[in-house]
Design a protein around this motif. Structure first.
Motif, PDB file in Angstrom:
ATOM      1  N   THR A 137      28.541   1.347  14.263  1.00 49.95           N
ATOM      2  CA  THR A 137      27.338   0.605  13.890  1.00 49.95           C
ATOM      3  C   THR A 137      27.232  -0.720  14.643  1.00 49.95           C
ATOM      4  O   THR A 137      26.150  -1.106  15.055  1.00 49.95           O
ATOM      5  CB  THR A 137      27.303   0.338  12.375  1.00 49.95           C
ATOM      6  N   ALA A 138      28.361  -1.420  14.805  1.00 50.00           N
ATOM      7  CA  ALA A 138      28.351  -2.722  15.484  1.00 50.00           C
ATOM      8  C   ALA A 138      29.745  -3.005  16.040  1.00 50.00           C
ATOM      9  O   ALA A 138      30.447  -3.896  15.564  1.00 50.00           O
ATOM     10  CB  ALA A 138      27.912  -3.819  14.517  1.00 50.00           C
ATOM     11  N   PRO A 139      30.166  -2.248  17.054  1.00 52.50           N
ATOM     12  CA  PRO A 139      31.534  -2.411  17.556  1.00 52.50           C
ATOM     13  C   PRO A 139      31.780  -3.814  18.110  1.00 52.50           C
ATOM     14  O   PRO A 139      30.950  -4.356  18.837  1.00 52.50           O
ATOM     15  CB  PRO A 139      31.643  -1.357  18.655  1.00 52.50           C
ATOM     16  N   VAL A 140      32.942  -4.385  17.728  1.00 52.62           N
ATOM     17  CA  VAL A 140      33.304  -5.716  18.218  1.00 52.62           C
ATOM     18  C   VAL A 140      34.391  -5.645  19.283  1.00 52.62           C
ATOM     19  O   VAL A 140      34.608  -6.606  20.010  1.00 52.62           O
ATOM     20  CB  VAL A 140      33.765  -6.639  17.062  1.00 52.62           C
ATOM     21  N   PHE A 141      35.076  -4.505  19.357  1.00 50.99           N
ATOM     22  CA  PHE A 141      36.172  -4.326  20.315  1.00 50.99           C
ATOM     23  C   PHE A 141      36.164  -2.885  20.791  1.00 50.99           C
ATOM     24  O   PHE A 141      36.071  -1.952  19.980  1.00 50.99           O
ATOM     25  CB  PHE A 141      37.506  -4.635  19.619  1.00 50.99           C
ATOM     26  N   LEU A 142      36.258  -2.701  22.101  1.00 48.53           N
ATOM     27  CA  LEU A 142      36.368  -1.367  22.695  1.00 48.53           C
ATOM     28  C   LEU A 142      37.521  -1.382  23.678  1.00 48.53           C
ATOM     29  O   LEU A 142      37.709  -2.360  24.404  1.00 48.53           O
ATOM     30  CB  LEU A 142      35.092  -0.986  23.451  1.00 48.53           C
ATOM     31  N   ASP A 161      28.783  -0.995  28.072  1.00 44.94           N
ATOM     32  CA  ASP A 161      29.391  -1.560  26.867  1.00 44.94           C
ATOM     33  C   ASP A 161      29.092  -3.043  26.715  1.00 44.94           C
ATOM     34  O   ASP A 161      28.889  -3.532  25.604  1.00 44.94           O
ATOM     35  CB  ASP A 161      30.904  -1.334  26.871  1.00 44.94           C
ATOM     36  N   LEU A 162      29.060  -3.764  27.809  1.00 45.54           N
ATOM     37  CA  LEU A 162      28.827  -5.205  27.741  1.00 45.54           C
ATOM     38  C   LEU A 162      27.399  -5.558  27.339  1.00 45.54           C
ATOM     39  O   LEU A 162      27.098  -6.723  27.065  1.00 45.54           O
ATOM     40  CB  LEU A 162      29.215  -5.867  29.059  1.00 45.54           C
ATOM     41  N   THR A 163      26.513  -4.565  27.235  1.00 41.78           N
ATOM     42  CA  THR A 163      25.160  -4.821  26.741  1.00 41.78           C
ATOM     43  C   THR A 163      25.100  -4.775  25.213  1.00 41.78           C
ATOM     44  O   THR A 163      24.085  -5.164  24.640  1.00 41.78           O
ATOM     45  CB  THR A 163      24.145  -3.797  27.296  1.00 41.78           C
ATOM     46  N   LEU A 164      26.159  -4.322  24.565  1.00 42.42           N
ATOM     47  CA  LEU A 164      26.166  -4.233  23.100  1.00 42.42           C
ATOM     48  C   LEU A 164      26.223  -5.643  22.516  1.00 42.42           C
ATOM     49  O   LEU A 164      27.179  -6.385  22.773  1.00 42.42           O
ATOM     50  CB  LEU A 164      27.358  -3.412  22.613  1.00 42.42           C
ATOM     51  N   PRO A 165      25.241  -6.030  21.704  1.00 43.95           N
ATOM     52  CA  PRO A 165      25.194  -7.402  21.188  1.00 43.95           C
ATOM     53  C   PRO A 165      26.380  -7.764  20.296  1.00 43.95           C
ATOM     54  O   PRO A 165      26.776  -8.928  20.231  1.00 43.95           O
ATOM     55  CB  PRO A 165      23.882  -7.470  20.411  1.00 43.95           C
ATOM     56  N   SER A 166      26.980  -6.797  19.629  1.00 42.67           N
ATOM     57  CA  SER A 166      28.098  -7.071  18.719  1.00 42.67           C
ATOM     58  C   SER A 166      29.437  -7.179  19.426  1.00 42.67           C
ATOM     59  O   SER A 166      30.403  -7.701  18.859  1.00 42.67           O
ATOM     60  CB  SER A 166      28.187  -5.954  17.663  1.00 42.67           C
ATOM     61  N   LEU A 167      29.527  -6.698  20.661  1.00 43.64           N
ATOM     62  CA  LEU A 167      30.813  -6.586  21.345  1.00 43.64           C
ATOM     63  C   LEU A 167      31.391  -7.947  21.710  1.00 43.64           C
ATOM     64  O   LEU A 167      30.736  -8.762  22.354  1.00 43.64           O
ATOM     65  CB  LEU A 167      30.671  -5.727  22.607  1.00 43.64           C
ATOM     66  N   GLY A 168      32.641  -8.168  21.292  1.00 49.46           N
ATOM     67  CA  GLY A 168      33.350  -9.387  21.637  1.00 49.46           C
ATOM     68  C   GLY A 168      34.356  -9.162  22.747  1.00 49.46           C
ATOM     69  O   GLY A 168      34.587 -10.047  23.567  1.00 49.46           O
ATOM     70  N   THR A 169      34.957  -7.963  22.784  1.00 51.54           N
ATOM     71  CA  THR A 169      36.003  -7.689  23.772  1.00 51.54           C
ATOM     72  C   THR A 169      35.906  -6.257  24.271  1.00 51.54           C
ATOM     73  O   THR A 169      35.793  -5.318  23.483  1.00 51.54           O
ATOM     74  CB  THR A 169      37.409  -7.897  23.159  1.00 51.54           C
ATOM     75  N   TYR A 170      35.987  -6.122  25.598  1.00 53.84           N
ATOM     76  CA  TYR A 170      36.111  -4.815  26.251  1.00 53.84           C
ATOM     77  C   TYR A 170      37.431  -4.853  27.008  1.00 53.84           C
ATOM     78  O   TYR A 170      37.629  -5.706  27.876  1.00 53.84           O
ATOM     79  CB  TYR A 170      34.940  -4.574  27.214  1.00 53.84           C
ATOM     80  N   LEU A 171      38.338  -3.974  26.649  1.00 54.03           N
ATOM     81  CA  LEU A 171      39.691  -3.954  27.207  1.00 54.03           C
ATOM     82  C   LEU A 171      39.913  -2.659  27.971  1.00 54.03           C
ATOM     83  O   LEU A 171      39.593  -1.581  27.473  1.00 54.03           O
ATOM     84  CB  LEU A 171      40.711  -4.057  26.066  1.00 54.03           C
ATOM     85  N   VAL A 172      40.447  -2.782  29.173  1.00 46.90           N
ATOM     86  CA  VAL A 172      40.820  -1.611  29.961  1.00 46.90           C
ATOM     87  C   VAL A 172      42.303  -1.746  30.283  1.00 46.90           C
ATOM     88  O   VAL A 172      42.737  -2.771  30.793  1.00 46.90           O
ATOM     89  CB  VAL A 172      39.993  -1.495  31.258  1.00 46.90           C
ATOM     90  N   VAL A 173      43.067  -0.705  29.961  1.00 41.63           N
ATOM     91  CA  VAL A 173      44.513  -0.696  30.180  1.00 41.63           C
ATOM     92  C   VAL A 173      44.830   0.383  31.202  1.00 41.63           C
ATOM     93  O   VAL A 173      44.457   1.544  31.018  1.00 41.63           O
ATOM     94  CB  VAL A 173      45.264  -0.393  28.860  1.00 41.63           C
TER      95      VAL A 173
END
Length: 143
Positions: free
Chosen positions: A97-102, A122-134
């Motif tokens: 519904t409103a992901p804050v971390f992916l 993903d960075l267009t999602l207004p709720s997203l605070g962090t996008y992590l790639v490992v």
């Protein structure tokens, strides 16, 4: 490696169809895309990340979900390795519904997508605070 399938459908039909599939798929710009099978290394990193996050979040506020859908546009649904979403979402939801971390665990074959197309979406999602790639084949992380 991803493979575009010849299956065409809308978002709702895709989500219902994807539940019945053994392989993992994403819905990208109106096309069904089959994802490559995960390696043991990929699965272990994703599981360790899930455990680390799940052990640290307040479960009254957040839910940590593995391979859960995110809606990133009218014709694109992705399934990141890890999603942190508000805990109050209905149990019948098929997307966050409103992901804050992916988080994505990146293999050499998915680098262009994970650091390019998926990151841009993903960075267009207004709720997203962090996008992590490992990276799964070396000690490297992008935030």
């Amino acid at each position: 490696m991803t493979t575009r399938c010849s299956v065409q459908m809308d978002r709702a039909a895709f989500l219902a169809w994807a539940e019945r599939q053994e392989e993992n798929h994403e819905f990208v710009h109106g096309n069904v895309v089959r994802l490559a099978p995960r390696t043991r290394g990929h699965a272990l990193i994703a599981f360790d990340l899930f455990r680390a996050l799940d052990g640290r979040v307040d479960h009254d506020i957040w839910t940590v979900l593995p391979k859960f859908g995110i809606d990133v546009g009218p014709s694109t649904i992705r399934f990141p390795d890890i999603v942190v979403d508000p805990a109050d979402g209905p149990t019948t939801d098929r997307t966050a519904t409103a992901p804050v971390f992916l988080a994505e665990v990146m293999s050499p074959s998915s680098e262009r997508i994970d650091l390019g197309d998926k990151a841009a979406e993903d960075l267009t999602l207004p709720s997203l605070g962090t996008y992590l790639v490992v990276a799964h084949d070396e000690v490297k992380v992008w935030v």
